[in-house]
Scaffold this motif. Structure first.
Motif, short mmCIF file in Angstrom:
data_model
loop_
_atom_site.label_atom_id
_atom_site.label_comp_id
_atom_site.label_asym_id
_atom_site.label_seq_id
_atom_site.Cartn_x
_atom_site.Cartn_y
_atom_site.Cartn_z
N ALA A 1 0.83 -1.20 0.00
CA ALA A 1 0.00 0.00 0.00
C ALA A 1 0.87 1.26 0.00
CB ALA A 1 -0.93 0.00 1.22
N HIS A 2 1.96 1.21 0.74
CA HIS A 2 2.86 2.35 0.80
C HIS A 2 3.52 2.59 -0.55
CE1 HIS A 2 5.84 5.22 2.08
NE2 HIS A 2 6.80 4.41 1.64
N LEU A 3 4.00 1.51 -1.18
CA LEU A 3 4.65 1.64 -2.48
C LEU A 3 3.69 2.21 -3.53
CD1 LEU A 3 6.74 -1.66 -2.63
CD2 LEU A 3 7.65 0.66 -2.52
N ALA A 4 2.43 1.85 -3.42
CA ALA A 4 1.43 2.32 -4.37
C ALA A 4 0.80 3.64 -3.92
CB ALA A 4 0.35 1.26 -4.57
N ARG A 5 1.27 4.16 -2.81
CA ARG A 5 0.72 5.40 -2.21
C ARG A 5 -0.80 5.31 -2.04
NH1 ARG A 5 5.46 5.52 -1.94
NH2 ARG A 5 6.86 7.30 -2.21
N LEU A 6 -1.24 4.18 -1.48
CA LEU A 6 -2.67 4.00 -1.20
C LEU A 6 -2.90 4.07 0.29
CD1 LEU A 6 -3.55 0.97 -3.55
CD2 LEU A 6 -4.21 3.37 -3.85
N ALA A 7 -3.90 4.83 0.68
CA ALA A 7 -4.28 4.88 2.09
C ALA A 7 -5.30 3.77 2.32
CB ALA A 7 -4.88 6.23 2.42
N ILE A 8 -5.01 2.86 3.25
CA ILE A 8 -5.97 1.80 3.52
C ILE A 8 -6.30 1.81 5.01
CG2 ILE A 8 -5.33 0.30 1.60
CD1 ILE A 8 -3.58 -1.28 3.51
N ARG B 1 8.54 -0.84 -17.12
CA ARG B 1 8.21 0.29 -16.25
C ARG B 1 9.01 0.18 -14.96
NH1 ARG B 1 1.61 1.02 -16.60
NH2 ARG B 1 1.55 1.46 -18.84
N LYS B 2 9.63 1.27 -14.60
CA LYS B 2 10.36 1.37 -13.34
C LYS B 2 9.51 2.27 -12.46
CE LYS B 2 14.82 3.06 -11.61
NZ LYS B 2 16.14 3.60 -12.02
N ASN B 3 8.94 1.70 -11.42
CA ASN B 3 7.93 2.43 -10.65
C ASN B 3 8.50 3.17 -9.46
OD1 ASN B 3 5.24 1.27 -11.87
ND2 ASN B 3 6.61 -0.48 -11.59
N TYR B 4 8.27 4.46 -9.41
CA TYR B 4 8.55 5.24 -8.21
C TYR B 4 7.78 6.55 -8.29
CZ TYR B 4 12.05 7.99 -10.87
OH TYR B 4 12.68 8.79 -11.78
N PHE B 5 7.58 7.15 -7.14
CA PHE B 5 6.81 8.40 -7.12
C PHE B 5 7.71 9.59 -6.89
CE2 PHE B 5 3.39 5.39 -6.19
CZ PHE B 5 2.44 5.86 -7.08
N TYR B 6 7.63 10.56 -7.78
CA TYR B 6 8.33 11.82 -7.62
C TYR B 6 7.62 12.81 -8.53
CZ TYR B 6 12.28 14.50 -5.95
OH TYR B 6 13.06 15.41 -5.29
N PRO B 7 7.44 14.04 -8.11
CA PRO B 7 6.60 14.95 -8.91
C PRO B 7 7.13 15.24 -10.32
CG PRO B 7 7.04 15.87 -6.74
CD PRO B 7 7.88 14.65 -6.86
N LEU C 1 8.06 13.10 -12.30
CA LEU C 1 7.78 11.89 -13.09
C LEU C 1 6.27 11.68 -13.08
CD1 LEU C 1 9.44 9.42 -14.39
CD2 LEU C 1 8.80 8.22 -12.31
N PRO C 2 5.55 12.38 -13.96
CA PRO C 2 4.08 12.44 -13.83
C PRO C 2 3.38 11.09 -13.90
CG PRO C 2 4.86 13.95 -15.55
CD PRO C 2 6.05 13.17 -15.09
N LYS C 3 3.90 10.15 -14.66
CA LYS C 3 3.19 8.87 -14.81
C LYS C 3 3.30 7.99 -13.57
CE LYS C 3 5.28 7.31 -18.56
NZ LYS C 3 6.30 8.38 -18.71
N GLY C 4 4.28 8.27 -12.70
CA GLY C 4 4.50 7.39 -11.56
C GLY C 4 5.41 6.24 -11.93
N TYR C 5 5.89 6.22 -13.18
CA TYR C 5 6.90 5.24 -13.58
C TYR C 5 7.71 5.83 -14.71
CZ TYR C 5 3.45 4.29 -17.27
OH TYR C 5 2.56 4.41 -18.31
N GLN C 6 8.94 5.35 -14.80
CA GLN C 6 9.82 5.75 -15.90
C GLN C 6 9.85 4.59 -16.88
OE1 GLN C 6 13.98 5.56 -14.93
NE2 GLN C 6 14.57 7.10 -16.43
N ILE C 7 9.70 4.88 -18.17
CA ILE C 7 9.83 3.79 -19.15
C ILE C 7 11.32 3.59 -19.41
CG2 ILE C 7 9.19 2.89 -21.41
CD1 ILE C 7 6.81 4.78 -21.43
N ALA D 1 12.65 4.05 -1.37
CA ALA D 1 11.94 3.97 -2.64
C ALA D 1 12.60 2.98 -3.60
CB ALA D 1 11.90 5.34 -3.28
N ASN D 2 13.61 2.26 -3.14
CA ASN D 2 14.38 1.43 -4.05
C ASN D 2 13.73 0.13 -4.50
OD1 ASN D 2 16.45 2.82 -5.03
ND2 ASN D 2 17.99 2.09 -3.58
N ASP D 3 12.44 -0.02 -4.25
CA ASP D 3 11.73 -1.20 -4.73
C ASP D 3 10.98 -0.79 -6.00
OD1 ASP D 3 10.29 -3.44 -5.16
OD2 ASP D 3 9.48 -3.59 -3.12
N TYR D 4 11.64 -0.95 -7.15
CA TYR D 4 11.11 -0.37 -8.39
C TYR D 4 10.05 -1.22 -9.09
CZ TYR D 4 14.88 3.06 -8.12
OH TYR D 4 15.71 4.07 -7.73
N ARG D 5 9.91 -2.48 -8.67
CA ARG D 5 8.89 -3.37 -9.24
C ARG D 5 8.80 -3.24 -10.77
NH1 ARG D 5 4.86 -0.30 -6.46
NH2 ARG D 5 6.63 1.12 -6.40
#
Lengths: 95, 478
Positions: free
Chosen positions: A12-19, B78-84, B86-92, B267-271
């Motif tokens: 949930a944290h990785l997806a930024r979801l509040a649960i 897709r390399k997933n992480y959140f940062y403003p 990076l609008p999609k929430g992932y980098q291709i 944030a290093n879990d890029y899934r």
């Protein structure tokens, strides 16, 4: 493989979801059953089957290197919550 | 204890395309914020990325230039992480199947020997936008013009053993991407930057130590300083009983130190997973062969040819081939002069390069063209002017006073090669300085320079030096 409370919290944290706390056991059960399904598929013998990166058996079309987009900043920024000097403003991110 | 340093570099080279990797927005540098960020770059709902052909061609070109495999089939992930920014929430990016794998490049060590550095892979990805942390009422400003700019991330093997080797490798890659015209190499604008993975281990130990990653270094000098600092820090830490933790660090050039960026660690879990919006990229052998046909002579081959064809020293060949433009300029001069490659090399490496440096100019906009320099060198070889006078001619050409012949005529710089005329001047000088003549003859050999100086003064430097020397020697010994 059964997911525990802390796994659900991390996902949930990785997806930024509040649960909500109360929902965690159910999420854990649902997600675990998805993983169980994957485990069941893993049991199939796939020797000789080429792994696919995409469900369609097709290849990527390429476009020419040409600039086709025009400046539509005003248009896009009309729906942004906050803008200034052409920039999109977001809550401060620096530590 | 003796320590060994182990370094691997990840270099980000911005590909010199007109449009972005997945959209038709312009990549031109310096535009007003967000005027080159289209719906795809902003990650608005419903948009789809379409891959730029030129990006694939450039990646293939790089792969061929480093003797790598250009993957017949590669996949975007897709390399997933959140940062403003990076609008999609992932980098291709690319993960399991990069476009280029298993290449190498040779660097020269200080002792003159050559060392081969492995390039594990090079993959295509999109750049993120830019965050501006200046005060916008406590908020952060985001400019997405850079979002979607094509990058080639070039990942080396952990083959380097010192900061100097790392810099030598980075310079070779920098030279190569400019030679094959896939990146402008502009480090100030961020077109070429690197992350360094650094670890230390006791000499002789097989396993690598724990590494730290120093992010976003954008100059050769900073790479060397950042690595040197980091190596010292790790050794001191271990020797005082501590342990290196795997983390991302940032180099601060003002303080000359690296600092931990722990906040980003979690944030290093890029899934990574294959991007369902993009199909696998298939590169046909015919495409690769067409790209191969466009490869220019590469720096290493050019260096070797300069040494064998023009009989230059390896150092000089290295200097002249540092950029394709300089190498082309030199070859144009040699061709126009028709001989005397060494003399041509000396002028290109000497007065020309010094003047370019002084005025901050590129060889491509040198006020002295290769034809003008060749014209001047021909006047040296045909004895119209001496090498010393030529410096004056060069300076005048640099300042726009015309070509060599015009300058020589206008300033009356033609060399005096008339033996009788030089003899007359020598006789006058000897007659005017009887004491020095006597002193010279009694063994003060050093006074020879005095006579040369006097003769050059009398002729405003125009006496042919060889003739003058011969005459002076004859007269003084007589």
């Amino acid at each position: 493989m059964a997911l525990e409370r802390k796994d659900v919290e991390n996902i949930a944290h990785l997806a930024r979801l509040a649960i909500s706390e109360a929902d965690i056991p159910e999420y854990a059960r649902n997600l675990s059953s998805i993983l169980a399904l994957v485990e069941q598929m893993s049991a199939v013998d796939t020797t000789g089957v080429h792994p696919m990166a995409h469900p369609l058996d097709a290849t990527q079309r390429l476009r020419e290197d040409v600039v086709t987009e025009t400046d539509q900043r005003e248009h896009f920024q009309a729906i942004a919550p906050a803008v200034e000097a052409g920039l999109y403003l977001v809550p401060k991110v620096i530590e | 204890m003796d320590w060994e340093t182990v370094i691997g570099l990840e270099i980000h080279a911005q590909l010199a395309t007109r449009s972005k990797i997945f959209s038709g927005a312009s990549t031109a540098f310096g535009a007003a914020p967000n005027t080159q960020a289209c719906a795809v770059d902003l990650g608005l709902p419903g948009v789809l990325p379409v891959l730029n052909r030129e990006v694939v061609r450039m990646a293939a070109k790089f792969g061929l230039a480093i003797g790598a495999t250009v993957a017949p089939r590669s996949v975007f992930a897709r390399k997933n992480y959140f940062y403003p920014d990076l609008p999609k929430g992932y980098q291709i990016s690319q993960y399991e199947l990069p476009v280029v794998a298993n290449g190498h490049i040779d660097i020269e060590l200080e002792d003159g020997s050559t060392k081969r550095i492995g390039v594990t892979r090079a993959h295509l990805e999109e750049d993120a936008g830019k965050s501006l942390h200046e005060d916008f009422h406590g908020m952060t400003g985001i400019d997405l013009n850079r979002a979607g700019t094509p990058l080639l991330e070039i990942v080396s093997e952990p083959d380097m053993r010192s900061a100097r080797e790392a810099v030598a490798y980075m310079k070779r890659i920098h030279e190569l991407v400019r030679y094959i015209e896939i990146c402008d190499g502009n480090m100030q604008e961020g077109s070429f930057r690197c992350d360094a993975n650094v670890s230390v281990r006791p000499k002789g130990q097989k396993e690598f130590g724990t590494r730290a990653e120093i992010k976003n270094i954008n100059s050769f000098r900073f790479v060397e300083k950042a690595i040197d600092y980091e190596v010292e820090r790790q050794i001191a830490l271990i020797e005082s009983g501590g342990k290196v933790v795997q983390e991302t660090r940032l180099y601060d050039p003002d303080r000359d130190e690296t600092r931990s960026m722990r906040a980003k660690e979690e944030a290093n879990d890029y899934r990574y997973f294959p991007d369902p919006d993009l199909l696998p990229v298939v590169i046909e052998p015919s495409f690769i062969e067409a790209v191969r046909a466009t490869l220019p002579e590469l720096p290493e081959a050019k260096r070797q040819r300069f040494v064998s064809e023009y009989e230059l020293f390896p150092y000089d060949a290295g200097f002249l081939t540092a950029s394709r433009e300089l190498a082309d300029y030199f070859e144009a001069v040699v061709k126009a002069v028709g001989a005397e490659a060494k003399l041509c090399a000396n002028w290109v490496m000497g007065d020309l390069s010094a003047s370019l440096n002084r005025d901050g100019k590129d060889v491509s906009d040198s006020p002295v063209s290769s034809a003008m320099l060749a014209g001047m060198i021909r006047r040296i070889t045909d004895n119209t002017i001496s090498g010393k006078i030529a410096k004056e001619v060069f300076e005048a050409m640099w300042n726009g006073e015309g070509d060599a012949d015009a300058v020589i005529d206008k300033k009356g710089l033609r060399q005096i090669t008339d033996t009788d005329a030089i003899e007359k001047i020598v006789d006058e000088i000897l007659a005017a300085n009887p004491d020095n003549v006597a002193a010279y003859r009694s063994g003060k050999d050093k006074l020879f320079g005095f006579f040369v100086g006097q003769a050059m003064k009398a002729t405003q430097g125009k006496a042919n030096p060889q003739q003058l020397n011969d005459l002076l020697k004859k007269k003084l010994s007589g």
